[in-house]
Scaffold this motif. Structure first.
Motif, short mmCIF file in Angstrom:
data_model
loop_
_atom_site.label_atom_id
_atom_site.label_comp_id
_atom_site.label_asym_id
_atom_site.label_seq_id
_atom_site.Cartn_x
_atom_site.Cartn_y
_atom_site.Cartn_z
N GLY A 283 -22.83 31.61 -27.92
CA GLY A 283 -22.88 31.83 -26.48
C GLY A 283 -21.94 30.87 -25.76
N ILE A 284 -21.58 31.23 -24.55
CA ILE A 284 -20.74 30.37 -23.73
C ILE A 284 -21.24 30.40 -22.30
N ILE A 285 -21.28 29.23 -21.68
CA ILE A 285 -21.61 29.11 -20.27
C ILE A 285 -20.35 28.63 -19.56
N ILE A 286 -19.81 29.47 -18.70
CA ILE A 286 -18.57 29.17 -17.97
C ILE A 286 -18.95 28.82 -16.54
N ASN A 287 -18.53 27.64 -16.11
CA ASN A 287 -18.96 27.13 -14.82
C ASN A 287 -17.76 26.97 -13.88
N LEU A 288 -17.84 27.62 -12.72
CA LEU A 288 -16.74 27.57 -11.77
C LEU A 288 -16.82 26.29 -10.95
N SER A 289 -15.86 25.42 -11.19
CA SER A 289 -15.72 24.21 -10.41
C SER A 289 -14.57 24.42 -9.45
N CYS B 246 -16.66 18.15 -2.72
CA CYS B 246 -16.11 17.45 -3.89
C CYS B 246 -17.22 16.77 -4.69
N SER B 247 -18.13 16.12 -3.99
CA SER B 247 -19.18 15.40 -4.69
C SER B 247 -20.07 16.34 -5.48
N SER B 248 -20.33 17.52 -4.96
CA SER B 248 -21.15 18.49 -5.70
C SER B 248 -20.44 18.98 -6.95
N LYS B 249 -19.12 19.17 -6.85
CA LYS B 249 -18.37 19.62 -8.02
C LYS B 249 -18.21 18.51 -9.05
N TRP B 250 -18.04 17.26 -8.59
CA TRP B 250 -17.99 16.13 -9.53
C TRP B 250 -19.30 16.07 -10.30
N ALA B 251 -20.42 16.19 -9.60
CA ALA B 251 -21.73 16.12 -10.24
C ALA B 251 -21.90 17.27 -11.24
N MET B 252 -21.53 18.47 -10.83
CA MET B 252 -21.66 19.62 -11.71
C MET B 252 -20.81 19.47 -12.97
N GLU B 253 -19.58 18.96 -12.81
CA GLU B 253 -18.71 18.80 -13.97
C GLU B 253 -19.29 17.80 -14.97
N SER B 254 -19.86 16.72 -14.48
CA SER B 254 -20.46 15.74 -15.39
C SER B 254 -21.63 16.36 -16.14
N TYR B 255 -22.45 17.13 -15.44
CA TYR B 255 -23.59 17.80 -16.07
C TYR B 255 -23.11 18.75 -17.17
N VAL B 256 -22.11 19.55 -16.84
CA VAL B 256 -21.63 20.56 -17.79
C VAL B 256 -20.96 19.91 -19.01
N GLU B 257 -20.13 18.90 -18.76
CA GLU B 257 -19.45 18.26 -19.88
C GLU B 257 -20.45 17.59 -20.82
N THR B 258 -21.50 16.99 -20.27
CA THR B 258 -22.53 16.39 -21.09
C THR B 258 -23.27 17.46 -21.90
N GLU C 232 -21.30 26.80 -26.21
CA GLU C 232 -20.39 25.92 -25.48
C GLU C 232 -20.64 26.03 -23.98
N ALA C 233 -20.44 24.90 -23.28
CA ALA C 233 -20.49 24.88 -21.83
C ALA C 233 -19.16 24.35 -21.34
N VAL C 234 -18.42 25.16 -20.58
CA VAL C 234 -17.06 24.79 -20.18
C VAL C 234 -16.88 24.95 -18.67
N ILE C 235 -15.77 24.43 -18.20
CA ILE C 235 -15.49 24.34 -16.76
C ILE C 235 -14.17 25.03 -16.44
N VAL C 236 -14.14 25.82 -15.38
CA VAL C 236 -12.90 26.40 -14.85
C VAL C 236 -12.63 25.73 -13.52
N GLN C 237 -11.40 25.22 -13.36
CA GLN C 237 -11.01 24.48 -12.16
C GLN C 237 -9.92 25.24 -11.40
N PRO C 238 -10.30 26.19 -10.55
CA PRO C 238 -9.29 26.87 -9.75
C PRO C 238 -8.81 25.97 -8.61
N SER C 239 -7.56 26.14 -8.23
CA SER C 239 -7.09 25.52 -6.99
C SER C 239 -7.35 26.53 -5.87
#
Length: 295
Positions: free
Chosen positions: A141-147, A162-174, A185-192
């Protein structure tokens, strides 16, 4: 009809009524996926989006299940995930639902900040916790998280976003570190900046007295939103939100291990930050494995 994948997967998408979530759902339906499209009020406020997805599913002979899903509610998330799992194995979760408040940071009330984290951070944790037991049991399985690029940057007027996305990224990477070896896997997508309605629907701070105390600085948030909208009006390919939906689909179809972070669109220095931090992060984890990893 678009050619479909030989082995279509099952994917649950949050915030599928608009923006990147809606585009991702449409892309996957054209490929024959079974899409669980999570959205609030699918029979009223978001009936149009639900109908569009159903029509596309019928045209492409794909499976679609519309889920009444509010990521800010434990009960709603648990009920929606239970429905999805009743169909069998869930291959992917796309955590797309999100809010982007913009304005003087001090002027956002505590209620606004809590509401933002309820969606952007706790909503991710809710859905991840709901699907992970089944994914771990299946061994895949994969969990894809939009940051966002904002998940690596601190920008004026985007302080609470920004602070909410920083927090979410730390949670997901952990999560991703702890899931090593599980097949999940739990991964992060970082769109501009991409053309969605996120700019047009951006909440402003409610404490107007504190905002106006900053003088002309208080207008900076609106000016930045205007800058983004002007860029979107150019219709440049790099700002096309379909690029993000395509990146999500590639991650779903890719054999692991996937990259922890995927940057989409204008770099804004984020890829450089990712590459600079990775050796320190990975080195620390390698050292810690001597303590926590099974012998």
């Amino acid at each position: 009809m678009t050619s479909q994948v030989s082995s279509p997967k099952t994917v649950l998408i949050t915030g599928a009524s608009r923006g990147i979530g809606l585009l991702t759902a449409k892309s996957l339906l054209t490929k024959g996926y079974h899409v669980f499209a999570g959205m609030r009020a699918p029979e009223t406020r978001n009936q149009k989006a639900a109908s569009e997805l159903q029509e596309l599913a019928n045209t492409n002979r794909s499976k679609l299940t519309i889920l009444d899903l509010d990521v800010a509610s434990d009960e709603s998330v648990e009920r929606a995930v239970a429905i999805a799992l009743s169909y069998g194995q869930l291959d992917a979760l796309v955590n797309n639902a999100g809010v982007m408040p913009v304005g003087i940071t001090e002027a956002f009330t505590m209620t606004q900040i809590k509401d933002l984290f309820e969606v952007n951070v706790y909503g991710v944790a809710r859905t991840a916790r709901a699907v992970l037991p089944a994914m771990r049991q299946n061994g895949s399985g994969i969990i894809i998280n939009l940051s966002s690029a904002a998940g690596r940057l601190s920008l004026p007027f985007f302080g609470i976003y920004c602070s909410s996305k920083w927090a979410m990224e730390s949670y997901v990477e952990t999560l991703n570190i702890e899931l090593e070896g599980s097949g999940v896997e739990a991964v992060i997508v970082q769109p501009s900046a991409h053309r969605t309605d996120l700019v047009a629907t951006s909440p402003a701070p409610n404490d107007t007295d504190r905002a106006t105390a900053y003088g002309t600085m208080s207008e900076g948030g609106d000016r930045m939103l205007g800058m983004f909208q002007s860029a979107f009006d150019q219709n440049a390919d790099i700002n096309d939100a379909q690029n993000v939906a395509d990146a999500i689909q590639r991650l779903i179809e890719q054999d692991g291990p996937r990259p922890v972070r995927t940057v989409v669109g204008e770099d804004m220095g984020v890829d450089g930050i990712n590459q600079a931090v990775a050796p320190f992060q990975n080195g620390l984890i390698d050292e810690l494995k001597t303590v926590y990893a099974p012998a």
